[in-house]
Write a protein that holds these residues in place. Structure first.
Motif, PDB file in Angstrom:
ATOM      1  N   GLU A 117      70.856  70.311 120.986  1.00  0.00           N
ATOM      2  CA  GLU A 117      72.171  69.922 121.514  1.00  0.00           C
ATOM      3  C   GLU A 117      72.212  68.444 121.822  1.00  0.00           C
ATOM      4  OE1 GLU A 117      75.411  68.870 123.887  1.00  0.00           O
ATOM      5  OE2 GLU A 117      73.371  68.814 124.703  1.00  0.00           O
ATOM      6  N   TYR A 118      71.126  67.892 122.369  1.00  0.00           N
ATOM      7  CA  TYR A 118      71.091  66.473 122.704  1.00  0.00           C
ATOM      8  C   TYR A 118      71.141  65.622 121.440  1.00  0.00           C
ATOM      9  CZ  TYR A 118      70.135  62.556 125.808  1.00  0.00           C
ATOM     10  OH  TYR A 118      70.248  61.398 126.543  1.00  0.00           O
ATOM     11  N   ALA A 119      70.431  66.072 120.425  1.00  0.00           N
ATOM     12  CA  ALA A 119      70.426  65.326 119.160  1.00  0.00           C
ATOM     13  C   ALA A 119      71.830  65.264 118.568  1.00  0.00           C
ATOM     14  CB  ALA A 119      69.460  65.976 118.182  1.00  0.00           C
ATOM     15  N   ARG A 120      72.523  66.378 118.586  1.00  0.00           N
ATOM     16  CA  ARG A 120      73.855  66.421 117.994  1.00  0.00           C
ATOM     17  C   ARG A 120      74.908  65.802 118.910  1.00  0.00           C
ATOM     18  NH1 ARG A 120      74.222  72.623 115.573  1.00  0.00           N
ATOM     19  NH2 ARG A 120      72.441  72.490 114.127  1.00  0.00           N
ATOM     20  N   GLY A 121      74.856  66.169 120.203  1.00  0.00           N
ATOM     21  CA  GLY A 121      75.933  65.784 121.113  1.00  0.00           C
ATOM     22  C   GLY A 121      75.824  64.394 121.679  1.00  0.00           C
ATOM     23  N   VAL A 122      74.611  63.862 121.793  1.00  0.00           N
ATOM     24  CA  VAL A 122      74.420  62.547 122.407  1.00  0.00           C
ATOM     25  C   VAL A 122      73.961  61.513 121.377  1.00  0.00           C
ATOM     26  CG1 VAL A 122      73.162  61.249 124.172  1.00  0.00           C
ATOM     27  CG2 VAL A 122      73.887  63.592 124.641  1.00  0.00           C
ATOM     28  N   CYS A 123      73.059  61.925 120.522  1.00  0.00           N
ATOM     29  CA  CYS A 123      72.487  60.980 119.556  1.00  0.00           C
ATOM     30  C   CYS A 123      73.295  60.868 118.269  1.00  0.00           C
ATOM     31  CB  CYS A 123      71.047  61.378 119.222  1.00  0.00           C
ATOM     32  SG  CYS A 123      69.972  61.466 120.662  1.00  0.00           S
ATOM     33  N   GLY A 124      74.294  61.729 118.097  1.00  0.00           N
ATOM     34  CA  GLY A 124      75.135  61.675 116.905  1.00  0.00           C
ATOM     35  C   GLY A 124      74.470  62.163 115.645  1.00  0.00           C
ATOM     36  N   LEU A 125      73.401  62.945 115.796  1.00  0.00           N
ATOM     37  CA  LEU A 125      72.684  63.470 114.629  1.00  0.00           C
ATOM     38  C   LEU A 125      73.278  64.822 114.248  1.00  0.00           C
ATOM     39  CD1 LEU A 125      69.050  62.563 115.754  1.00  0.00           C
ATOM     40  CD2 LEU A 125      70.608  61.242 114.286  1.00  0.00           C
ATOM     41  N   ALA A 126      74.440  64.779 113.631  1.00  0.00           N
ATOM     42  CA  ALA A 126      75.168  66.005 113.318  1.00  0.00           C
ATOM     43  C   ALA A 126      74.370  66.939 112.420  1.00  0.00           C
ATOM     44  CB  ALA A 126      76.508  65.666 112.662  1.00  0.00           C
ATOM     45  N   GLY A 127      73.480  66.392 111.618  1.00  0.00           N
ATOM     46  CA  GLY A 127      72.700  67.215 110.696  1.00  0.00           C
ATOM     47  C   GLY A 127      71.417  67.753 111.278  1.00  0.00           C
ATOM     48  N   ALA A 128      71.156  67.488 112.563  1.00  0.00           N
ATOM     49  CA  ALA A 128      69.933  68.004 113.188  1.00  0.00           C
ATOM     50  C   ALA A 128      69.932  69.523 113.098  1.00  0.00           C
ATOM     51  CB  ALA A 128      69.855  67.557 114.644  1.00  0.00           C
ATOM     52  N   PRO A 140      64.136  69.403 109.460  1.00  0.00           N
ATOM     53  CA  PRO A 140      64.657  69.941 110.725  1.00  0.00           C
ATOM     54  C   PRO A 140      64.103  69.216 111.951  1.00  0.00           C
ATOM     55  CG  PRO A 140      62.971  71.388 109.840  1.00  0.00           C
ATOM     56  CD  PRO A 140      63.241  70.354 108.777  1.00  0.00           C
ATOM     57  N   LEU A 141      64.927  69.159 112.978  1.00  0.00           N
ATOM     58  CA  LEU A 141      64.483  68.627 114.265  1.00  0.00           C
ATOM     59  C   LEU A 141      63.500  69.597 114.913  1.00  0.00           C
ATOM     60  CD1 LEU A 141      64.924  66.596 116.709  1.00  0.00           C
ATOM     61  CD2 LEU A 141      66.568  68.282 117.539  1.00  0.00           C
ATOM     62  N   ILE A 142      63.817  70.896 114.848  1.00  0.00           N
ATOM     63  CA  ILE A 142      62.948  71.951 115.377  1.00  0.00           C
ATOM     64  C   ILE A 142      62.312  72.650 114.183  1.00  0.00           C
ATOM     65  CG2 ILE A 142      62.770  73.978 116.838  1.00  0.00           C
ATOM     66  CD1 ILE A 142      63.617  71.433 118.320  1.00  0.00           C
ATOM     67  N   ALA A 143      60.997  72.509 114.074  1.00  0.00           N
ATOM     68  CA  ALA A 143      60.282  72.956 112.874  1.00  0.00           C
ATOM     69  C   ALA A 143      59.179  73.949 113.242  1.00  0.00           C
ATOM     70  CB  ALA A 143      59.667  71.737 112.176  1.00  0.00           C
ATOM     71  N   PRO A 144      58.663  74.671 112.241  1.00  0.00           N
ATOM     72  CA  PRO A 144      57.539  75.577 112.528  1.00  0.00           C
ATOM     73  C   PRO A 144      56.346  74.791 113.074  1.00  0.00           C
ATOM     74  CG  PRO A 144      58.495  76.062 110.380  1.00  0.00           C
ATOM     75  CD  PRO A 144      59.116  74.775 110.840  1.00  0.00           C
ATOM     76  N   ASP A 180      56.910  80.037 117.952  1.00  0.00           N
ATOM     77  CA  ASP A 180      56.415  79.560 116.666  1.00  0.00           C
ATOM     78  C   ASP A 180      57.062  78.244 116.245  1.00  0.00           C
ATOM     79  OD1 ASP A 180      54.572  81.654 115.870  1.00  0.00           O
ATOM     80  OD2 ASP A 180      56.318  82.952 115.635  1.00  0.00           O
ATOM     81  N   TYR A 181      58.002  77.729 117.070  1.00  0.00           N
ATOM     82  CA  TYR A 181      58.755  76.525 116.689  1.00  0.00           C
ATOM     83  C   TYR A 181      58.700  75.494 117.806  1.00  0.00           C
ATOM     84  CZ  TYR A 181      60.693  79.343 112.901  1.00  0.00           C
ATOM     85  OH  TYR A 181      60.839  80.130 111.781  1.00  0.00           O
ATOM     86  N   GLY A 182      58.778  74.228 117.397  1.00  0.00           N
ATOM     87  CA  GLY A 182      58.800  73.131 118.349  1.00  0.00           C
ATOM     88  C   GLY A 182      59.390  71.896 117.713  1.00  0.00           C
ATOM     89  N   PRO A 183      59.538  70.800 118.485  1.00  0.00           N
ATOM     90  CA  PRO A 183      60.161  69.590 117.934  1.00  0.00           C
ATOM     91  C   PRO A 183      59.246  68.870 116.955  1.00  0.00           C
ATOM     92  CG  PRO A 183      59.396  69.212 120.167  1.00  0.00           C
ATOM     93  CD  PRO A 183      59.216  70.678 119.916  1.00  0.00           C
ATOM     94  N   ALA A 184      59.830  68.384 115.879  1.00  0.00           N
ATOM     95  CA  ALA A 184      59.091  67.562 114.919  1.00  0.00           C
ATOM     96  C   ALA A 184      58.913  66.168 115.529  1.00  0.00           C
ATOM     97  CB  ALA A 184      59.859  67.478 113.604  1.00  0.00           C
ATOM     98  N   PRO A 185      57.684  65.695 115.719  1.00  0.00           N
ATOM     99  CA  PRO A 185      57.444  64.423 116.413  1.00  0.00           C
ATOM    100  C   PRO A 185      58.207  63.235 115.837  1.00  0.00           C
ATOM    101  CG  PRO A 185      55.383  65.626 116.181  1.00  0.00           C
ATOM    102  CD  PRO A 185      56.413  66.380 115.370  1.00  0.00           C
ATOM    103  N   ARG A 186      58.424  63.216 114.536  1.00  0.00           N
ATOM    104  CA  ARG A 186      59.065  62.039 113.934  1.00  0.00           C
ATOM    105  C   ARG A 186      60.511  61.859 114.401  1.00  0.00           C
ATOM    106  NH1 ARG A 186      58.240  65.954 110.364  1.00  0.00           N
ATOM    107  NH2 ARG A 186      59.972  66.963 109.287  1.00  0.00           N
ATOM    108  N   HIS A 187      61.132  62.920 114.921  1.00  0.00           N
ATOM    109  CA  HIS A 187      62.526  62.809 115.366  1.00  0.00           C
ATOM    110  C   HIS A 187      62.658  62.458 116.848  1.00  0.00           C
ATOM    111  CE1 HIS A 187      64.074  64.109 111.556  1.00  0.00           C
ATOM    112  NE2 HIS A 187      63.509  65.307 111.629  1.00  0.00           N
ATOM    113  N   LEU A 188      61.579  62.520 117.594  1.00  0.00           N
ATOM    114  CA  LEU A 188      61.677  62.360 119.041  1.00  0.00           C
ATOM    115  C   LEU A 188      62.095  60.961 119.491  1.00  0.00           C
ATOM    116  CD1 LEU A 188      58.621  64.537 120.122  1.00  0.00           C
ATOM    117  CD2 LEU A 188      61.055  65.131 120.193  1.00  0.00           C
TER     118      LEU A 188
END
Length: 271
Positions: A117-128, A140-144, A180-188
């Motif tokens: 939600e933060y990525a899309r709503g605050v950071c403008g990353l609509a495709g997250a 994906p922002l949230i990946a296996p 089984d899922y967590g944030p992909a470090p490259r997007h943080l």
């Protein structure tokens, strides 16, 4: 001479009962969901923190948010149990809590969707995207996770001076996972650049807690604090949410009492 208490004074004497929205698709097969009644009873009996809980399925959460109903709660807890029936509903609940200053806790799937939600709503990353909801997403922002955390226990280190440290009551804590899922470090970096604080990490430096500075209480954990112990002694993070919820209810009640007092004073002056 005996005087009749004013409406404002009566309101100030009312018990502080906080209304909490439990957002998730309730299931007897999800252990964290089964723990909720035990935790609510323990919070009331052990800590004097009384929460009036309402379950809101994710499929209904968008409508509740649009109608303003979610904004009337004193806390929002987005619980585990993903994939949710409605990703949009979970995100809508998180957005209301973030924008309206309502105490928020997201655990496991709630953590993942708080970042989404933060990525899309605050950071403008609509495709997250969340890979569990959108398996075809290219980046994906949230990946296996490289290693599943289902049934895992591990050390979490909270950043000094953070809400995470305050809520945990310690700089270090051993926590339980089921994901089984967590944030992909490259997007943080995109999230931290817009104000999100990644305030808890595991021994390998992977993010396990996040918070929003400046918000009354906005905390997300990849681990599941509701699974700690047998449910009769609430985890410090759960107690911290309940404390924030009661504080929110107190401010709301005191605000109503103040408005009642002002109305009564104005009415008497006019009379």
């Amino acid at each position: 001479m005996t005087t009749t208490p004013s409406l404002a004074s009566l309101a100030s004497l009312a018990p502080r009962i906080a209304r909490i929205a439990l957002v998730g698709d309730r299931s007897p097969h999800v252990k964290s969901h089964a723990r909720i009644p035990l935790l609510l009873d323990a919070l009331a009996s052990r800590d004097g923190l009384v929460l009036d809980a309402y379950w809101i399925p994710t499929a209904r959460a968008s409508a509740e948010a649009a109608a303003g109903a979610l904004a009337g709660f004193d806390a929002v807890w987005v619980l585990p149990g993903s994939p949710y029936a409605s990703e949009a509903g979970a995100l809508a609940a998180i957005r209301v809590a973030r924008e309206e200053g309502i105490p928020f806790l997201g655990t496991c799937g709630g953590f993942q969707h708080a970042l989404l939600e933060y990525a899309r709503g605050v950071c403008g990353l609509a495709g997250a995207a969340h890979a569990e909801n959108d398996p075809g997403a290219e980046d994906p922002l949230i990946a296996p996770l490289a290693c599943s955390l289902v049934g895992h226990e591990g050390l979490v280190r909270a950043e000094p001076g953070s809400l995470a440290e305050s809520a945990l009551g310690a700089e270090r804590s051993v926590e339980r996972y089921h994901c089984d899922y967590g944030p992909a470090p490259r997007h943080l970096p995109a999230l931290t650049a817009r104000g999100l604080r990644l305030s808890g990490h595991d021994e390998d430096g992977q993010v396990r807690m996040a918070e929003l500075p400046g918000h009354p209480f906005f905390l997300a954990t990849l681990f599941q604090p509701e699974l700690a112990g047998d449910g009769t002694r609430p985890h410090p993070v759960v107690k911290a949410l309940a404390t924030a919820a009661v504080a929110h209810a107190t401010r709301r009640t005191d605000g109503v009492a103040g408005r009642l007092a002002a109305t009564l004073t104005a009415s008497r002056s006019a009379g």
